[in-house]
Design a protein around this motif. Structure first.
Motif, PDB file in Angstrom:
ATOM      1  N   LEU A 359      -7.599   4.341  -7.245  1.00 20.39           N
ATOM      2  CA  LEU A 359      -7.701   2.962  -7.387  1.00 20.39           C
ATOM      3  C   LEU A 359      -6.261   2.299  -6.712  1.00 20.39           C
ATOM      4  O   LEU A 359      -6.365   1.415  -6.258  1.00 20.39           O
ATOM      5  N   ALA A 360      -5.766   2.632  -7.787  1.00 21.94           N
ATOM      6  CA  ALA A 360      -3.969   2.566  -7.728  1.00 21.94           C
ATOM      7  C   ALA A 360      -3.588   2.705  -5.829  1.00 21.94           C
ATOM      8  O   ALA A 360      -3.211   2.195  -5.014  1.00 21.94           O
ATOM      9  N   ASP A 361      -4.073   3.706  -5.995  1.00 22.45           N
ATOM     10  CA  ASP A 361      -3.953   4.317  -4.042  1.00 22.45           C
ATOM     11  C   ASP A 361      -4.587   3.178  -2.803  1.00 22.45           C
ATOM     12  O   ASP A 361      -4.332   2.914  -2.459  1.00 22.45           O
ATOM     13  N   PHE A 362      -5.410   3.223  -3.747  1.00 20.53           N
ATOM     14  CA  PHE A 362      -6.807   2.636  -2.819  1.00 20.53           C
ATOM     15  C   PHE A 362      -6.052   0.662  -2.289  1.00 20.53           C
ATOM     16  O   PHE A 362      -5.850  -0.472  -1.518  1.00 20.53           O
ATOM     17  N   MET A 363      -5.280   0.241  -3.752  1.00 23.64           N
ATOM     18  CA  MET A 363      -4.547  -1.010  -3.940  1.00 23.64           C
ATOM     19  C   MET A 363      -3.153  -1.029  -3.276  1.00 23.64           C
ATOM     20  O   MET A 363      -3.238  -1.836  -2.333  1.00 23.64           O
ATOM     21  N   THR A 364      -3.030  -0.325  -3.316  1.00 27.91           N
ATOM     22  CA  THR A 364      -1.878   0.236  -2.225  1.00 27.91           C
ATOM     23  C   THR A 364      -1.907   0.068  -0.461  1.00 27.91           C
ATOM     24  O   THR A 364      -1.196  -0.312   0.318  1.00 27.91           O
ATOM     25  N   ASN A 365      -3.470   0.956  -0.805  1.00 23.42           N
ATOM     26  CA  ASN A 365      -3.920   0.533   1.385  1.00 23.42           C
ATOM     27  C   ASN A 365      -3.676  -0.917   1.055  1.00 23.42           C
ATOM     28  O   ASN A 365      -3.852  -1.035   2.880  1.00 23.42           O
ATOM     29  N   CYS A 366      -4.095  -1.467   0.607  1.00 19.28           N
ATOM     30  CA  CYS A 366      -4.655  -2.961   0.704  1.00 19.28           C
ATOM     31  C   CYS A 366      -3.235  -3.713   0.868  1.00 19.28           C
ATOM     32  O   CYS A 366      -3.940  -4.654   1.656  1.00 19.28           O
ATOM     33  N   PHE A 367      -2.684  -3.225  -0.236  1.00 21.16           N
ATOM     34  CA  PHE A 367      -1.780  -4.552   0.824  1.00 21.16           C
ATOM     35  C   PHE A 367      -0.730  -3.685   1.413  1.00 21.16           C
ATOM     36  O   PHE A 367      -0.103  -4.495   2.505  1.00 21.16           O
ATOM     37  N   ARG A 368      -0.603  -3.004   1.985  1.00 19.49           N
ATOM     38  CA  ARG A 368      -0.732  -2.261   3.376  1.00 19.49           C
ATOM     39  C   ARG A 368      -0.790  -3.298   4.731  1.00 19.49           C
ATOM     40  O   ARG A 368      -0.471  -3.572   5.570  1.00 19.49           O
ATOM     41  N   THR A 369      -1.829  -3.549   4.336  1.00 17.15           N
ATOM     42  CA  THR A 369      -3.637  -4.270   5.032  1.00 17.15           C
ATOM     43  C   THR A 369      -3.177  -5.425   5.773  1.00 17.15           C
ATOM     44  O   THR A 369      -3.268  -6.171   6.533  1.00 17.15           O
ATOM     45  N   LEU A 370      -2.677  -6.130   3.623  1.00 16.74           N
ATOM     46  CA  LEU A 370      -1.708  -7.433   4.191  1.00 16.74           C
ATOM     47  C   LEU A 370      -0.634  -7.644   4.273  1.00 16.74           C
ATOM     48  O   LEU A 370      -0.144  -8.904   4.637  1.00 16.74           O
ATOM     49  N   GLY A 371       0.064  -6.649   5.075  1.00 20.19           N
ATOM     50  CA  GLY A 371       1.582  -6.980   5.366  1.00 20.19           C
ATOM     51  C   GLY A 371       2.747  -6.282   4.187  1.00 20.19           C
ATOM     52  O   GLY A 371       3.946  -6.445   4.992  1.00 20.19           O
ATOM     53  N   GLU A 372       2.205  -5.848   3.590  1.00 19.82           N
ATOM     54  CA  GLU A 372       3.456  -5.509   2.391  1.00 19.82           C
ATOM     55  C   GLU A 372       3.814  -3.979   2.658  1.00 19.82           C
ATOM     56  O   GLU A 372       3.180  -2.821   3.408  1.00 19.82           O
ATOM     57  N   ASP A 373       5.171  -3.645   2.653  1.00 17.75           N
ATOM     58  CA  ASP A 373       6.082  -2.783   3.556  1.00 17.75           C
ATOM     59  C   ASP A 373       5.832  -1.635   2.008  1.00 17.75           C
ATOM     60  O   ASP A 373       6.916  -1.740   0.801  1.00 17.75           O
ATOM     61  N   LEU A 374       4.791  -0.956   1.886  1.00 17.95           N
ATOM     62  CA  LEU A 374       5.080  -0.052   0.256  1.00 17.95           C
ATOM     63  C   LEU A 374       4.797   1.449   1.192  1.00 17.95           C
ATOM     64  O   LEU A 374       4.086   1.900   2.032  1.00 17.95           O
TER      65      LEU A 374
END
Length: 374
Positions: A359-374
């Motif tokens: 779920l943390a990996d999923f959240m990370t991908n969500c943040f990337r979709t939102l434009g965050e540099d992770l």
């Protein structure tokens, strides 16, 4: 070096949620809160930090407002929402109010993301009223987009309770452990267009296969102390017969009994109790039957039936054999002085780390979709 989102770890327990997020390499914890003194000892032993804060205190909330962080993590107390508890929910004046303190922290500190964990019964408690209050609070009062929720034409959140439930058995460990997971993102930080691009469904499982089944996880030929005394085992048998006569399915269970092709464990529980009795193990070995040991009133049973060990519970939750394993060596341990009773409690009260990591990996991908540099 990857930029790391900063997290706060509330109702931290022994840090299972924190660990799952940090395993992604994208999150770094900056502050933790836990009130159980024994869990604090283990947390400090594992992470080198003492989570000696009470999240309900003004001191802690004021300190958080001076810190910069991006993601709030919380496995808030299950007892008042669990079928095994009293069913008090928000009416409980202590544990039932923890969510409101978390909501207050969210309101004051505005994290970019939120991750909450609770028992599966949370979505059914009080005929669905409890989860409705939680979702409405996050969506309408705090203005967060919750994964799994759509907004109806009337502006009200639409969702199915089952969409928040995920089961550990689908995430690489042989444990039937459904739990509620709530993930949300701050609408004040991200545009409507970017939020609409997010997947609205949490992962159903992963491809991790730590164990073929429960027999692959169990450590056979366990020490004699874990075998049931003959007197206690007879008591369990009589209890199951009584319950069956009442039409109930309650009673002990030998989870790897002969004839079960691919056994899995039932949910392990913080209270021990039925979490142990519903997870008895068939593990016959010479010299056990009839043996007398000082801690038991009657000789050990002759059927080779024992409790699972704390280590086996640790493997079911991913602490042992997964999350703290580096270079082929397992580095998980409890600090000196933590009793076996506490070890059972701490594992049973924690999360299944392979689920959290996914779920943390999923959240990370969500943040990337939102434009965050992770």
């Amino acid at each position: 070096m990857k930029f790391k989102f900063r997290t706060i770890d509330l109702c931290a327990g022994i840090g299972g949620i924190r660990k799952g997020f940090e395993m992604t390499g994208c999150y770094k914890n900056i502050m933790s809160a836990e009130i159980d003194m024994f869990a604090r000892l283990t947390y400090e032993h594992l992470y080198g930090e003492t989570p000696c804060y009470d999240l309900t205190s003004d001191m802690f909330k004021n300190a958080l407002q001076k810190e910069k962080y991006e993601v709030l993590l919380a496995g808030f107390p299950c007892q008042t929402f669990s079928r095994a508890g009293k069913g008090e929910g928000f009416s409980n004046k202590t544990k039932g109010t923890i969510f409101w303190h978390i909501a207050d922290i969210i309101k004051k500190t505005h994290p970019k993301g939120i991750f909450l964990e609770n028992v599966d019964n949370l979505v059914r408690h009080d005929k669905g009223n409890t989860i409705r209050i939680i979702i409405n609070t996050l969506e309408r009062e705090l203005n967060y987009k919750v994964i799994g929720v759509k907004i109806g034409d009337d502006g009200k959140p639409l969702y199915e309770g089952k969409d928040f439930i995920r089961n550990s058995r689908n995430f690489g460990v042989p444990q039937n452990r459904p739990r509620t997971y709530i993930m949300a993102f701050n609408r004040n930080k991200y545009s409507v267009k970017k939020l609409a691009a997010l997947s609205n469904e949490l992962p159903q499982g992963n491809k991790l296969n730590l164990y073929t089944d429960l027999n692959d996880l169990l450590e056979f030929k366990a020490p004699a102390e874990y075998y049931l005394s003959s007197g206690y085992f007879e008591t369990l048998k009589k209890h199951r017969i009584r319950e069956k006569g009442k039409g109930n399915g309650f009673g002990y269970k030998v989870v790897n009994a002969k004839g079960i092709e691919h056994p899995i464990a039932n949910t392990i529980m913080a209270t021990g109790g039925s979490g142990k009795e519903r997870n008895l193990v068939y593990d016959p070995q010479p010299g056990i039957a009839g043996k007398l040991i000082p801690t038991k009133m009657t000789p050990l049973n002759s059927e080779g039936i024992r409790l699972m060990t704390p280590r086996e519970w640790g493997k079911l939750q991913g602490f042992i054999g997964y999350a703290f394993k580096t270079g082929g060596k397992d580095n998980f341990s409890f600090p000196a002085g933590v009793s076996k009773c506490q070890q059972y409690k701490q594992f049973g009260n924690s999360v299944t780390i392979p689920v959290i990591k996914t779920l943390a990996d999923f959240m990370t991908n969500c943040f990337r979709t939102l434009g965050e540099d992770l």
